[in-house]
Design a protein around this motif. Structure first.
Motif, mmCIF file in Angstrom:
data_model
loop_
_atom_site.group_PDB
_atom_site.id
_atom_site.type_symbol
_atom_site.label_atom_id
_atom_site.label_comp_id
_atom_site.label_asym_id
_atom_site.label_seq_id
_atom_site.Cartn_x
_atom_site.Cartn_y
_atom_site.Cartn_z
ATOM 1 N N HIS A 170 4.838 -51.508 27.513
ATOM 2 C CA HIS A 170 5.730 -50.414 27.885
ATOM 3 C C HIS A 170 6.433 -49.891 26.633
ATOM 4 N N VAL A 171 6.430 -48.551 26.457
ATOM 5 C CA VAL A 171 7.121 -47.942 25.316
ATOM 6 C C VAL A 171 8.147 -46.905 25.749
ATOM 7 N N GLY A 172 8.075 -46.434 27.003
ATOM 8 C CA GLY A 172 9.018 -45.417 27.464
ATOM 9 C C GLY A 172 8.863 -44.124 26.679
ATOM 10 N N GLY A 173 9.975 -43.477 26.394
ATOM 11 C CA GLY A 173 9.937 -42.226 25.649
ATOM 12 C C GLY A 173 10.330 -41.045 26.504
ATOM 13 N N HIS A 174 10.280 -39.842 25.905
ATOM 14 C CA HIS A 174 10.755 -38.626 26.568
ATOM 15 C C HIS A 174 9.801 -38.132 27.647
ATOM 16 N N HIS A 175 8.525 -38.411 27.510
ATOM 17 C CA HIS A 175 7.551 -37.819 28.427
ATOM 18 C C HIS A 175 7.643 -38.405 29.832
ATOM 19 N N ALA A 176 7.771 -39.727 29.908
ATOM 20 C CA ALA A 176 7.869 -40.403 31.209
ATOM 21 C C ALA A 176 8.537 -41.754 30.996
ATOM 22 N N PRO A 177 9.396 -42.174 31.923
ATOM 23 C CA PRO A 177 10.107 -43.445 31.729
ATOM 24 C C PRO A 177 9.189 -44.649 31.735
ATOM 25 N N ASP A 178 8.025 -44.539 32.373
ATOM 26 C CA ASP A 178 7.107 -45.669 32.472
ATOM 27 C C ASP A 178 5.969 -45.602 31.457
ATOM 28 N N SER A 179 6.070 -44.739 30.444
ATOM 29 C CA SER A 179 4.971 -44.580 29.486
ATOM 30 C C SER A 179 4.554 -45.921 28.898
ATOM 31 N N THR A 180 3.249 -46.126 28.910
ATOM 32 C CA THR A 180 2.639 -47.396 28.527
ATOM 33 C C THR A 180 1.514 -47.125 27.536
ATOM 34 N N LEU A 212 8.026 -38.073 17.435
ATOM 35 C CA LEU A 212 7.384 -38.640 16.255
ATOM 36 C C LEU A 212 7.967 -40.003 15.877
ATOM 37 N N ALA A 213 9.222 -40.230 16.232
ATOM 38 C CA ALA A 213 9.819 -41.540 15.951
ATOM 39 C C ALA A 213 9.087 -42.635 16.714
ATOM 40 N N LEU A 214 8.681 -42.340 17.958
ATOM 41 C CA LEU A 214 7.916 -43.315 18.739
ATOM 42 C C LEU A 214 6.571 -43.585 18.079
ATOM 43 N N VAL A 215 5.910 -42.517 17.603
ATOM 44 C CA VAL A 215 4.611 -42.701 16.951
ATOM 45 C C VAL A 215 4.755 -43.556 15.702
ATOM 46 N N ARG A 216 5.784 -43.299 14.921
ATOM 47 C CA ARG A 216 5.982 -44.079 13.696
ATOM 48 C C ARG A 216 6.109 -45.564 14.003
ATOM 49 N N ARG A 217 6.771 -45.885 15.099
ATOM 50 C CA ARG A 217 6.938 -47.297 15.471
ATOM 51 C C ARG A 217 5.602 -47.946 15.853
ATOM 52 N N GLU A 238 -5.179 -40.431 9.377
ATOM 53 C CA GLU A 238 -4.924 -39.113 9.951
ATOM 54 C C GLU A 238 -3.606 -39.095 10.720
ATOM 55 N N ALA A 239 -3.321 -40.178 11.443
ATOM 56 C CA ALA A 239 -2.085 -40.250 12.210
ATOM 57 C C ALA A 239 -0.879 -40.269 11.269
ATOM 58 N N ARG A 240 -0.976 -41.044 10.198
ATOM 59 C CA ARG A 240 0.127 -41.088 9.246
ATOM 60 C C ARG A 240 0.350 -39.723 8.594
ATOM 61 N N ALA A 241 -0.730 -39.038 8.264
ATOM 62 C CA ALA A 241 -0.599 -37.711 7.652
ATOM 63 C C ALA A 241 0.017 -36.721 8.643
ATOM 64 N N ALA A 242 -0.371 -36.796 9.897
ATOM 65 C CA ALA A 242 0.165 -35.882 10.906
ATOM 66 C C ALA A 242 1.662 -36.114 11.106
ATOM 67 N N VAL A 243 2.068 -37.371 11.158
ATOM 68 C CA VAL A 243 3.492 -37.688 11.331
ATOM 69 C C VAL A 243 4.296 -37.241 10.104
ATOM 70 N N ALA A 244 3.708 -37.404 8.926
ATOM 71 C CA ALA A 244 4.406 -37.025 7.705
ATOM 72 C C ALA A 244 4.689 -35.535 7.637
ATOM 73 N N LYS A 245 3.825 -34.714 8.239
ATOM 74 C CA LYS A 245 4.018 -33.275 8.245
ATOM 75 C C LYS A 245 5.190 -32.856 9.118
#
Length: 245
Positions: A170-180, A212-217, A238-245
Motif C-alpha cells: 500500500h502506498v496511498g497518494g492523491h489518486h486513491a486512498p487504497d493505491s497499491t 512526483l514525491a511518491l515516485v521518488r520514494r 528513464e523514470a529518474r530522468a522523467a522525475v528530474a524534469k
C-alpha cells in the motif's frame, strides 16, 4: 456497438517485459479509459494485476492469455478501487481477489449501486463533471444483466507477500486512498497502477499534478522496470530522468 467503434479498439496482446512479467498495452485513446493489465506468470500460480475495465475487456485479456500460452491466474490484485481496474472482475470466477482494506469498503459501497445506462445518465445530470468517466463506462459494458462489482476476498493493510514471491504494498497518494503497487523482485519490476497520478478529473483541483514525491520514494536500484497503467513503461534511468524534469 458500431463497426467503427470496434475498429477503434486495438487487439489486446500480452507482451513479455522481462523475467516472468507480461503486460498488455493501455488503450492509446484516453477517452476509453482502458488501462494496461499485467501477469506475473508462475507454475505455482500466476498473479493478474487488475481485472480489466469491463467483462468484455476481461474476456479479451483471457483470450490474449490463451494466445500467448500463459497460465490462468490464481490471484487477482487490485491496484486500487477505481472502475477501470476492477469492473472486469466478475469475468474472473475462482480467483482470490487481493486488495487494500480501505478499497474493500469503497467497493462494497460501489457494489450496492444500481449500475445501468439509465443510472449513469442520472448521475451525469446530477454532476456533469462525471461525464467523461460515466460515458466511458457506458461504452465499456455490453450488458448489465450479469454485471457485478466484486470487492476483494482477501485484504491487507501495509504489505502482503503472495506464495509466488510477489509483494503487494500500500502506498496511498492523491489518486486513491487504497493505491497499491505490486513488486516482482525476481524480475525487477514494479507495477505502479495509477498511484502517482493526480485525482480523477471530477475530483481534481485545477493546479493538481502528478505525485512526483511518491515516485521518488519508489525508485530503487533493485527495480529495473516501472509500469504505469495509462503511461508508457519506463526503465529505471528513464523514470529518474522523467522525475528530474
Amino acid at each position: 456497438m458500431a463497426d467503427n467503434d470496434a475498429a477503434a479498439t486495438p487487439a489486446i496482446e500480452f507482451h513479455h517485459l522481462t523475467g516472468r512479467v507480461w503486460v498488455t498495452p493501455f488503450h492509446p485513446d484516453p477517452a476509453w479509459i482502458q488501462p494496461s493489465v499485467a501477469l506475473v506468470a508462475d507454475e505455482r500460480g500466476s498473479v493478474l494485476v487488475d481485472a480489466g475495465q469491463s467483462p468484455a475487456h476481461a474476456a479479451e485479456i483471457q483470450a490474449a492469455l490463451r494466445a500467448a500460452g500463459l497460465p490462468e491466474p490464481r490471484w487477482l490484485v487490485y491496484t486500487h478501487h477505481h472502475w477501470d481496474h476492477v469492473w472486469g472482475a466478475c469475468a474472473w470466477p475462482g480467483v482470490e481477489i487481493v486488495g487494500h482494506v480501505s478499497g474493500a469498503d469503497l467497493l462494497r459501497a460501489e457494489a450496492a449501486r444500481p449500475w445501468s445506462t439509465r443510472y449513469l445518465r442520472e448521475q451525469v445530470r446530477a454532476d456533469p463533471r462525471l461525464g467523461p468517466s460515466f460515458r466511458a463506462r457506458a461504452l465499456a459494458v455490453d450488458s448489465w444483466d450479469d454485471f457485478t462489482v466484486r470487492p476483494p476476498t482477501r485484504t491487507f493493510t501495509d504489505e502482503l507477500e503472495l506464495p509466488t514471491g510477489v509483494v503487494v504494498r500500500h502506498v496511498g497518494g492523491h489518486h486513491a486512498p487504497d493505491s497499491t503497487v505490486v513488486v516482482d523482485p525476481a524480475s525487477g519490476v514494479l507495477l505502479l497502477g495509477d498511484s502517482w497520478y493526480p485525482p480523477p478529473l471530477h475530483l481534481r483541483p485545477p493546479d493538481d499534478g502528478p505525485d512526483l514525491a511518491l515516485v521518488r520514494r519508489l525508485l530503487t536500484d533493485d527495480i529495473g522496470w516501472y509500469v504505469s497503467s495509462h503511461s508508457p513503461t519506463m526503465t529505471l534511468d528513464e523514470a529518474r530522468a522523467a522525475v528530474a524534469k
